[in-house]
Design a protein around this motif. Sequence first.
Motif, short mmCIF file in Angstrom:
data_model
loop_
_atom_site.label_atom_id
_atom_site.label_comp_id
_atom_site.label_asym_id
_atom_site.label_seq_id
_atom_site.Cartn_x
_atom_site.Cartn_y
_atom_site.Cartn_z
N UNK A 95 0.86 -1.18 0.00
CA UNK A 95 0.00 0.00 0.00
C UNK A 95 0.90 1.24 0.00
N UNK A 96 0.49 2.28 -0.72
CA UNK A 96 1.21 3.56 -0.69
C UNK A 96 0.21 4.64 -0.31
N UNK A 97 0.55 5.46 0.67
CA UNK A 97 -0.39 6.46 1.16
C UNK A 97 -0.28 7.79 0.42
N UNK A 98 -1.41 8.24 -0.11
CA UNK A 98 -1.61 9.59 -0.65
C UNK A 98 -0.77 9.95 -1.87
N UNK A 99 -1.14 9.36 -3.01
CA UNK A 99 -0.54 9.75 -4.29
C UNK A 99 0.83 9.15 -4.50
N UNK A 100 1.08 8.55 -5.66
CA UNK A 100 2.33 7.84 -5.85
C UNK A 100 2.44 7.31 -7.27
N UNK A 101 3.36 6.37 -7.45
CA UNK A 101 3.60 5.80 -8.77
C UNK A 101 4.13 4.38 -8.61
N UNK A 102 3.81 3.53 -9.58
CA UNK A 102 4.32 2.16 -9.59
C UNK A 102 4.94 1.90 -10.96
N UNK A 103 6.19 1.40 -10.97
CA UNK A 103 6.88 1.04 -12.20
C UNK A 103 6.97 -0.48 -12.31
N UNK A 104 6.90 -0.98 -13.54
CA UNK A 104 7.17 -2.38 -13.82
C UNK A 104 8.29 -2.47 -14.84
N UNK A 105 9.23 -3.38 -14.63
CA UNK A 105 10.28 -3.65 -15.60
C UNK A 105 10.07 -5.06 -16.14
N UNK A 106 9.75 -5.14 -17.43
CA UNK A 106 9.39 -6.40 -18.07
C UNK A 106 10.45 -6.81 -19.08
N UNK A 107 10.52 -8.10 -19.42
CA UNK A 107 11.47 -8.54 -20.44
C UNK A 107 11.16 -7.89 -21.79
N UNK A 108 12.20 -7.55 -22.54
CA UNK A 108 12.01 -7.03 -23.89
C UNK A 108 11.29 -8.10 -24.72
N UNK A 109 10.31 -7.68 -25.48
CA UNK A 109 9.54 -8.62 -26.28
C UNK A 109 8.21 -8.98 -25.66
N UNK A 110 7.98 -8.55 -24.41
CA UNK A 110 6.69 -8.77 -23.78
C UNK A 110 5.60 -8.03 -24.57
N UNK A 111 4.48 -8.68 -24.80
CA UNK A 111 3.40 -8.08 -25.59
C UNK A 111 2.57 -7.14 -24.71
N UNK A 112 2.63 -5.85 -25.00
CA UNK A 112 1.91 -4.85 -24.22
C UNK A 112 0.45 -4.79 -24.66
N UNK A 113 -0.46 -4.73 -23.69
CA UNK A 113 -1.89 -4.74 -23.97
C UNK A 113 -2.58 -3.42 -23.63
#
Length: 218
Positions: free
Chosen positions: A183-201
């Motif tokens: 949980x993050x309190x009061x406004x924030x951001x989440x990053x994901x680092x995925x393998x190159x070639x992953x199909x983005x939806x």
Amino acid sequence: MKIHKEGFGTIITSTIIAAAIIVPTVLLVMPLYPVLGWITVIAILGLLVFILSFFRIPGRQHADGEDLIVSPCDGTVVVMEEVEADEYFKDRRLQLSIFMSPLNVHVNRNPVSGEVTYSQYHKGKYLVAWHPKSSTENERHSVVYKSGDKEVLVKQIAGALAKRIVNYLKPGDKVKQSEEMGFIKFGSRVDLLLPIGTKIEVQMNQKVKGGVTVLAKW
């Protein structure tokens, strides 16, 4: 709808403060200045409702699939690009970043099922969550999930308002997709680092829901 356990202390404190303001306002201010009294009461109650809504856990049908990477949070997709990984990985990765406004649900969820191989908290700054350097300079907690032969890194990043990151995972934990991871309190951001070639939806500026929206497929 439920209220998240991380909000209990904040809600109790806020309710006590609200009562301490509203009671004397009703008894002392309203008889003399009714308009000012009502404005004060409505403003305090509105703030209390906002705090309650911030810690809400809405009932949802979560996505499920071994080939799916689901959104770890509610918010808006603000970054989709290839980057040189600066933590854990030593190669190029596909980065997806999701900005969470104070109005979003702030429960964070596992994007995949598998095993936690890395979990690390980093002290840092409190730049606004959409700042390009917030991913590497802000306070954050990074987790790596191993799902089959693939790995994905998730960063919970504090913003200018977010002063507390909560993460429940440790290396060796077996986790299920869409279950709570923090949980993050009061406004924030989440990053994901995925393998190159992953199909983005998803697309840039798309609204996503934690545990529901499919971000990508292996």
